[in-house]
Design a protein around this motif. Structure first.
Motif, PDB file in Angstrom:
ATOM      1  N   GLU A   1       2.767  -1.225   9.077  1.00 48.78           N
ATOM      2  CA  GLU A   1       1.929  -2.372   8.740  1.00 48.78           C
ATOM      3  C   GLU A   1       2.396  -3.620   9.483  1.00 48.78           C
ATOM      4  OE1 GLU A   1      -0.853  -4.902   7.221  1.00 48.78           O
ATOM      5  OE2 GLU A   1      -0.824  -2.702   7.207  1.00 48.78           O
TER       6      GLU A   1
ATOM      7  N   SER B   1       1.151  -3.328  12.970  1.00 50.62           N
ATOM      8  CA  SER B   1      -0.289  -3.607  13.080  1.00 50.62           C
ATOM      9  C   SER B   1      -0.579  -5.099  12.992  1.00 50.62           C
ATOM     10  CB  SER B   1      -1.051  -2.861  11.975  1.00 50.62           C
ATOM     11  OG  SER B   1      -0.897  -1.462  12.108  1.00 50.62           O
ATOM     12  N   ARG B   2       0.157  -5.812  12.135  1.00 50.85           N
ATOM     13  CA  ARG B   2      -0.066  -7.255  12.004  1.00 50.85           C
ATOM     14  C   ARG B   2       0.244  -7.993  13.299  1.00 50.85           C
ATOM     15  NH1 ARG B   2       2.603  -6.712   6.973  1.00 50.85           N
ATOM     16  NH2 ARG B   2       4.487  -7.601   7.931  1.00 50.85           N
TER      17      ARG B   2
ATOM     18  N   TRP C   1      -0.096  -6.746  16.268  1.00 48.87           N
ATOM     19  CA  TRP C   1      -0.857  -6.144  17.367  1.00 48.87           C
ATOM     20  C   TRP C   1      -2.031  -7.023  17.766  1.00 48.87           C
ATOM     21  CZ3 TRP C   1       0.463  -2.014  20.214  1.00 48.87           C
ATOM     22  CH2 TRP C   1      -0.488  -1.453  21.053  1.00 48.87           C
TER      23      TRP C   1
ATOM     24  N   LEU D   1      -0.931   2.568  20.529  1.00 52.70           N
ATOM     25  CA  LEU D   1      -0.648   2.407  19.102  1.00 52.70           C
ATOM     26  C   LEU D   1       0.125   3.610  18.567  1.00 52.70           C
ATOM     27  CD1 LEU D   1      -3.983   0.872  17.743  1.00 52.70           C
ATOM     28  CD2 LEU D   1      -1.702  -0.098  17.427  1.00 52.70           C
TER      29      LEU D   1
ATOM     30  N   ARG E   1       3.979   3.749  17.013  1.00 50.13           N
ATOM     31  CA  ARG E   1       4.337   4.298  15.696  1.00 50.13           C
ATOM     32  C   ARG E   1       5.427   5.363  15.829  1.00 50.13           C
ATOM     33  NH1 ARG E   1      -1.503   4.658  15.309  1.00 50.13           N
ATOM     34  NH2 ARG E   1      -2.328   2.778  14.287  1.00 50.13           N
TER      35      ARG E   1
END
Length: 554
Positions: free
Chosen positions: A345, A348-349, A351, A366, A370
């Protein structure tokens, strides 16, 4: 281009037929006989229509920042400004960079960062009175700065000219009424007299105090009106002159006919003076030093002019990984274990979808990120893993009269039980100008500084070699010495994509070589030597290769 009689014919055709200008430009391509215009004009119109279609299509799919950069590069504007070695071109590039900063900052606040939404948002800010400043002025540029009094607040110049100091201009005769405030809400004592006049008097004081050495107050009796103009009362107050001195023509003489004719002559162009060397201490970072040593012109574009560059997927990917790792360590320092979902998370924030070749390319990166974070988390939670002592810690130190700044990604301090340190200990001859111990020492300890990299290095020999040759790690070691009085024992690069760590013991000989490279870069920056050093490999990775006139990789 589109100009002259042909442009007039196009506009008249649109007006006469109640069509938009865009419709007529499109018809020039589909119906060539609709207007008789020159071939060059027709070609320019065709290119304009094609460009606008391409940018509209791009604006539907890509963020506003990418569209803006594509326009600047596609039109050749960036290339022309970068090649023009003038103060005006440099100022234009700096203002472009400032506008890019605004677009990116405002785009981050919107749910959709495409151009149509960003443009509306910026227009709303302008209508609300937002007036962001232009790029900061460089006081060393050999040019005249033309500013309003409001824009000049906080700045100083050796010589200041204040023109147009006549009544009804400064102060203005007609001033808009201010929004009235109920007296019940006014707590301070209101000034007596004309408040607006007092405010303009304060502005006049601000304008005068911008001058350090010389202030020139100027006015003219004739500004093209029917009557001669009086000198501003503010000038009389400042110079303690009688009211009679404000009469039109006071202190002036009539211009001779020969002098009037001379004003229409071609002004002499002064020879460009060579810029003086910078005298004040420089503020250096690894990236500035590395860019200068790679190519001084690259340093000028990136750090002096701040030429905008297109977002690159490698930078987006590396920044997001970095921020996720940083968040993991910060929670770890508070005794909390970040779950895999929380780590993803955070990734993602951080990104951004800018700079990727396609949606599939973005999804692949992505997934790679991960996987790298999953491997990183497993390594950090393994038995015997060290919890870092410092994370994202800023440092600065003085070196040869200049200020070197940086930030450690990670510093591990491990207490030792009677074992001698290998590369650290008290330094007989500190590398920094001044050693100011501000970080606590814990007796016998082993210190390792780590820098995280997103590049995919899988050869252990190459990883160790990169750590040994890293100027960045040498600067980090000097910074630690300046803040503790001792060198770290080891420095290392942690390659997140592979999980490989390249480690090198701190060596004083390498530190001395690094100090020499820093001094070399600082001397060139101080002399404003921006001579390009084109090489195919460095030009291939340079973000300015498309606009640089010296590039060998276009």
């Amino acid at each position: 281009g589109l100009a002259g009689p042909d442009l007039t014919a196009i506009v008249n055709s649109a007006r006469r037929r109640n069509r938009s200008l865009w419709d007529v430009l499109e018809e020039l391509e589909t119906q060539p006989g609709i207007l008789r215009i020159a071939p060059a004009t027709r070609a320019a119109a065709t290119k304009l229509v094609a460009d606008l279609r391409a940018y509209v299509e791009l604006a539907h799919e890509r963020p506003a920042g990418e569209v803006l950069y594509a326009f600047l590069r596609g039109t050749g504007l960036l290339t022309r400004l970068a090649a023009a070695e003038t103060a005006a071109a440099e100022e234009a590039l700096q203002n472009m960079a400032r506008f890019f900063d605004i677009v990116r900052a405002q785009s981050a606040l919107l749910a959709d960062d495409r151009a149509i939404f960003v443009a509306r948002h910026l227009q709303t800010l302008v209508e609300a009175g937002d007036d962001p400043p232009t790029a900061d002025l460089d006081p060393d540029v050999d040019a005249v700065s033309v500013l309003t009094v409001h824009k000049a607040k906080g700045l100083e110049f050796p010589v200041v000219f204040l023109p147009g100091l006549v009544s009804d201009r400064f102060p203005m005769r007609s001033r808009p009424d201010t929004l009235g405030l109920p007296l019940a809400l006014v707590k301070e004592t209101l000034p007596d007299g004309d408040f607006q006049l007092q405010e303009e008097r304060r502005l006049f004081y601000v304008a005068m105090t911008r001058a350090r050495d010389e202030l020139i107050l100027s006015h003219a009796a004739d500004y093209g009106g029917a009557r001669a103009r009086r000198v501003s009362p503010f000038v009389l107050e400042a110079l303690d002159l009688p009211i009679a001195a404000s009469m039109p023509g006071s202190g002036a003489r009539a211009t001779r006919p020969v002098e009037r004719l001379a004003t229409f002559g071609q002004p002499a162009v002064p020879a460009a003076a060579a810029p003086d060397d910078l005298d004040e201490p420089l503020t250096l970072s690894f990236y500035a030093i590395d860019d200068y040593l790679t190519c001084p012109l690259k340093f000028k574009y990136g750090h002096v002019l701040r030429v905008p560059v297109a977002p690159h997927h490698a930078l987006i990917y590396g920044s997001a990984l970095h921020k996720a790792v940083q968040e993991f360590h910060r929670l770890e320092a508070r005794g909390q274990v970040m779950t895999e979902a929380q780590l993803f998370e955070a990734f993602s924030r951080a990104w951004s979808n800018e700079g990727f070749l396609s949606r599939d390319h973005e999804e692949a990166r992505l997934e790679s990120g991960r996987a790298a974070l999953r491997r990183f988390r497993e390594q950090q939670l393994a038995p015997g893993a060290v919890v870092p002592t410092y994370v994202e810690r800023d440092f600065s130190f003085s070196l040869d009269g200049n200020r070197v700044r940086g930030r450690w990604d990670r510093v591990d301090v491990e207490p030792l039980a009677g074992e001698p340190t290998v590369g650290g200990g008290e330094a007989a001859s500190p590398h920094a100008d001044v050693v100011t111990p501000t970080l606590p020492l814990m007796g016998r300890e082993r210190v390792t500084i780590t820098d995280y990299k997103s590049s995919d290095v899988r050869d252990p020999v190459r990883a160790r070699q990169r750590a040994r040759d890293s100027l960045q790690l040498q600067i980090y070691a000097m910074g630690y010495e300046a803040l503790t009085g001792r060198l770290p024992d080891a420095v290392q690069l942690h390659f997140l994509d592979s999980g490989l760590v390249g480690r090198a013991e701190v060596d004083r000989n390498r530190l001395e070589k690094a100090r020499g490279r820093i001094a070399q870069a600082a001397a060139g920056m101080r002399a404003r030597d921006y001579t390009p050093r084109p090489e195919f490999l460095s030009c291939s990775y340079c973000p300015f290769r498309e606009i640089c006139p010296s590039s060998v990789a276009r």
